[in-house]
Design an enzyme around this catalytic site. Structure first.
Site, PDB file in Angstrom:
ATOM      1  N   LYS A 113       0.744  -1.329  -0.015  1.00 54.30           N
ATOM      2  CA  LYS A 113      -0.037   0.089   0.172  1.00 54.30           C
ATOM      3  C   LYS A 113       0.955   1.319   0.002  1.00 54.30           C
ATOM      4  CE  LYS A 113      -3.548   2.511   2.714  1.00 54.30           C
ATOM      5  NZ  LYS A 113      -4.263   2.204   4.011  1.00 54.30           N
ATOM      6  N   LYS A 135       9.358  -0.998  14.097  1.00 52.83           N
ATOM      7  CA  LYS A 135       9.936  -0.909  12.885  1.00 52.83           C
ATOM      8  C   LYS A 135      10.994   0.277  13.113  1.00 52.83           C
ATOM      9  CE  LYS A 135       5.594  -0.904   9.873  1.00 52.83           C
ATOM     10  NZ  LYS A 135       4.945  -0.073   8.963  1.00 52.83           N
ATOM     11  N   HIS A 166      -6.238 -33.669  17.155  1.00 50.21           N
ATOM     12  CA  HIS A 166      -5.044 -34.631  17.712  1.00 50.21           C
ATOM     13  C   HIS A 166      -3.797 -33.972  18.108  1.00 50.21           C
ATOM     14  CE1 HIS A 166      -6.971 -38.205  16.267  1.00 50.21           C
ATOM     15  NE2 HIS A 166      -7.444 -37.431  15.442  1.00 50.21           N
ATOM     16  N   GLU A 177      10.471  -4.751   4.537  1.00 48.92           N
ATOM     17  CA  GLU A 177      10.643  -6.110   4.141  1.00 48.92           C
ATOM     18  C   GLU A 177      10.256  -6.154   2.732  1.00 48.92           C
ATOM     19  OE1 GLU A 177       8.948  -4.816   6.588  1.00 48.92           O
ATOM     20  OE2 GLU A 177       9.136  -6.290   8.692  1.00 48.92           O
ATOM     21  N   GLU A 226      -4.929  -6.939  14.641  1.00 49.06           N
ATOM     22  CA  GLU A 226      -4.219  -5.532  14.452  1.00 49.06           C
ATOM     23  C   GLU A 226      -5.512  -4.643  14.436  1.00 49.06           C
ATOM     24  OE1 GLU A 226      -0.744  -4.889  11.379  1.00 49.06           O
ATOM     25  OE2 GLU A 226      -2.532  -4.155  10.362  1.00 49.06           O
ATOM     26  N   GLY A 278      -5.004  -1.968   5.044  1.00 45.57           N
ATOM     27  CA  GLY A 278      -4.095  -3.327   4.539  1.00 45.57           C
ATOM     28  C   GLY A 278      -4.896  -4.376   4.820  1.00 45.57           C
ATOM     29  N   ARG A 279      -5.431  -4.613   5.963  1.00 50.34           N
ATOM     30  CA  ARG A 279      -5.993  -5.860   6.324  1.00 50.34           C
ATOM     31  C   ARG A 279      -7.275  -6.067   5.632  1.00 50.34           C
ATOM     32  NH1 ARG A 279      -4.839  -2.513  10.440  1.00 50.34           N
ATOM     33  NH2 ARG A 279      -6.553  -1.964  11.666  1.00 50.34           N
TER      34      ARG A 279
HETATM   35  O1  F6P Z   1       1.956  -4.343   9.828  1.00 52.81           O
HETATM   36  C1  F6P Z   1       1.744  -2.972   9.653  1.00 52.81           C
HETATM   37  C2  F6P Z   1       1.117  -2.678   8.307  1.00 52.81           C
HETATM   38  O2  F6P Z   1       0.924  -1.356   8.067  1.00 52.81           O
HETATM   39  C3  F6P Z   1      -0.096  -3.497   7.959  1.00 52.81           C
HETATM   40  O3  F6P Z   1      -1.242  -2.748   8.353  1.00 52.81           O
HETATM   41  C4  F6P Z   1       0.062  -3.771   6.392  1.00 52.81           C
HETATM   42  O4  F6P Z   1      -1.016  -4.418   6.006  1.00 52.81           O
HETATM   43  C5  F6P Z   1       1.158  -4.112   6.329  1.00 52.81           C
HETATM   44  O5  F6P Z   1       2.178  -3.282   7.224  1.00 52.81           O
HETATM   45  C6  F6P Z   1       1.904  -3.852   5.059  1.00 52.81           C
HETATM   46  O6  F6P Z   1       1.960  -2.691   4.345  1.00 52.81           O
HETATM   47  P1  F6P Z   1       2.099  -2.141   3.047  1.00 52.81           P
HETATM   48  O7  F6P Z   1       1.088  -2.698   2.131  1.00 52.81           O
HETATM   49  O8  F6P Z   1       2.161  -0.444   2.911  1.00 52.81           O
HETATM   50  O9  F6P Z   1       3.657  -2.679   2.627  1.00 52.81           O
END
Ligand code: F6P
Length: 550
Positions: free
Chosen positions: A211, A514, A390, A217, A359, A273-274
């Site tokens: 987003k 972060k 199990h 990452e 979240e 995002g979620r």
């Molecule tokens: O973990 C925090 C967060 O902002 C989530 O809400 C989001 O889904 C994720 O990081 C990834 O963010 P982006 O889509 O901006 O890379």
């Protein structure tokens, strides 16, 4: 809304009435509730779209349900819901509208944000995604060397990974099996390595899903993927255009990375995002299942949106699930909630729900910033049955904790199973029904004794029962039913956040880690002195460097 009334949740008469009711009720026994009301099973059920919900195995009476609904009304859940659907900025800490419901609205709907109808833009992106997905699926989109794309690798994390990865798993029977679709999220280089080591770069498309397009990452993995691809092809930057597309709200950062913004699929800041896998973030899924199936899934979401928006509270499934969660979390001290799907395809479903729920509702200040004085979101966990049976079901049956659970099952197995495997479905579902029965009604010491069990073994073989469950039964696991299930949980989370008076749409809690990670990295790589590093972390970093041979 609470913010307007300024009455704290635990000061409301409705909250206090529930507390008193809980005390008066004491330990209700499900056996007694069923004995007292032969109609209970037929009264405590409802239908939402294709989802049939049985909630008779809950520790509730008519009065409990009535008081919970009064609480929802008093805390303004309906008003907040309507404000969300209208596009108001209910995500107050980020000053944003919350409009994932617009992502699945029909073409002719009108939903305005700041006076502008967002529905045409939603459908323009869906159409662009569909055209691209068809190009990839038909082989018309080729890589830099002219080879057909056979592999799709989505790189993203959190909401830019969990949704498409989960849905791809769920809808595997609907996917084009000639395509390899993988998901990379972890900054651990092993994740990307495992995803690409056996792929031909010339046949591989990377979808960079972020987003913000700033998530470290994702950008790190995307950069490594680009190097891997260019090295393997022996090509220059010009190869990127045919092998990289972006899903983002941030065109500038996409261009900075070197992806042509013509190959960017847009979404908007009013999509959390979620809550985003039904937006452009679902491109990898759309390539796998095709645009028609993707649209069926969106229609499923929309069906439950409409149910949530219009059904009276008494017949409203997200209200019901949300309020039951409040009953256990706030009035029985339950700390967790298990989601136990009886479908192998739902293996990533609970992991997806963890982000959606934890979240969203893992908050401890109210909308005005005051510390809450009541429990908020539960720990959400679970894996598909019967594997869980199990492993950890022992604790649910005979442990000391109260763990409300959702059992999700399907009447029909997926179509592509060969007859012998399809026949196993009845055994799977026999377990599904048996477990909720055992959890609810247990086995009394008398029943155990009547089986001839020796007295000293009776306590060990007794099942207390009274473990509350909701059963969600659907005809089959289709794209539409998946959309319906996700929307059901999205709105459940909404109802709970609204009652608890928290902002379910921000996620400030992930920021500190972060920031600190960025600060700590030079200490690991260069042994740099990091100001403000605590003694414990400093010692650990020194040990790490020693073990790393630095
Ligand atoms: O973990 C925090 C967060 O902002 C989530 O809400 C989001 O889904 C994720 O990081 C990834 O963010 P982006 O889509 O901006 O890379």
């Amino acid at each position: 809304m609470n913010a307007e009334s300024r009455t704290r949740l635990n000061q409301t008469p409705e909250w206090n009435a529930l507390g008193k009711h809980r005390e008066a009720l004491g330990e209700v026994r499900l056996r007694e509730l069923f004995d007292a009301d032969p109609e209970r099973a037929s009264r405590y059920r409802l239908t939402a779209g294709d989802l049939y919900l049985d909630y008779s195995k809950h520790l509730v009476t008519d009065e409990t349900l009535d008081l919970l609904r009064q609480l929802a009304r008093a805390t303004g859940v309906e008003k907040l819901r309507d404000a969300m659907f209208r596009g108001e900025r209910i995500n107050t800490t980020e000053d944003r509208a919350v409009l994932h419901t617009a992502l699945r609205a029909p073409r002719d709907a009108v939903i305005e944000v700041d006076g502008e109808n967002v529905v045409p833009a939603v459908h323009a992106v869906l159409d662009k995604m569909a055209a691209f997905a068809e190009q990839v699926r038909s082989g018309a989109w080729t890589g830099h060397t002219g080879k057909r794309i056979k592999n799709v690798v989505n790189i993203g994390i959190g909401g830019s990974d969990l949704g498409p990865a989960m849905a791809h798993e769920v809808l595997r029977p609907y996917t084009d099996r000639s395509l390899t679709v993988r998901f990379v999220s972890n900054v651990d280089g092993a994740d990307l390595h495992e995803a690409v080591h056996d792929l031909d770069a010339a046949e591989t498309l990377f979808i960079i899903a972020s987003k913000t397009f700033t998530t470290i990452e994702t950008i790190t993995n995307a950069t490594s993927a680009r190097s891997w691809l260019l090295d393997a092809l022996g090509a220059g930057q010009e190869a990127v255009a045919k092998h990289f597309v972006a899903l983002s709200t941030n065109a500038e950062k996409v261009a900075d990375f070197g992806i042509d913004t013509a190959n960017m699929f847009e979404f908007w800041d009013w999509v959390g995002g979620r809550y985003s896998y039904d937006s452009a973030i679902g491109l990898s899924l759309m390539i796998a299942i095709g645009p028609d199936r993707f649209r069926e899934m969106l229609d499923g979401f929309h069906q439950i949106d409409e149910h949530f928006r219009t059904a009276p509270i008494e017949e409203n499934a997200p209200f019901l699930l949300g309020l039951l969660g409040i009953w256990y979390g706030n009035f029985h001290d339950a700390q967790s909630h298990a989601v136990l799907p009886y479908s192998h395809y739902l293996s990533k479903f609970t992991a997806y729900l963890q982000q959606l729920d934890m979240e969203s509702n893992g908050k401890s200040v109210d909308r005005e910033g005051r510390p809450v004085e009541w429990q908020t979101g539960p720990v959400v966990w679970g894996t598909p049955g019967t594997n869980g049976q199990h492993a950890y079901y022992q604790l649910i049956h005979q442990g000391t904790k109260l763990i409300p659970a959702d059992f999700i099952g399907f009447a029909r197995p997926v179509d592509e199973l060969e007859p012998q495997l399809a026949d196993q479905h009845d055994l799977l579902m026999a377990n599904f029904f048996a477990q909720t029965q055992a959890l609810a009604f247990g086995k009394t010491p008398e029943e155990v004794r009547a089986e001839g069990v020796a007295d000293d073994a009776v306590p060990h073989k007794t099942f207390r029962g009274n473990h509350p469950t909701t059963t969600v039964l659907a005809p089959a696991l289709s794209p539409s039913v998946l959309g319906q299930l996700i929307a059901l949980y999205e709105h459940k989370v909404f109802v709970q956040g609204a009652v608890w008076d928290i902002d379910s749409f921000d996620q400030w809690g992930v920021e500190l880690g972060k920031v600190l990670a960025k600060r700590v990295e030079p200490a690991l790589t260069e042994g740099a002195e990091v100001p403000g590093l605590d003694a414990s972390t400093k010692t650990l970093v020194a040990k790490y460097r020693e073990l790393r041979g630095r």
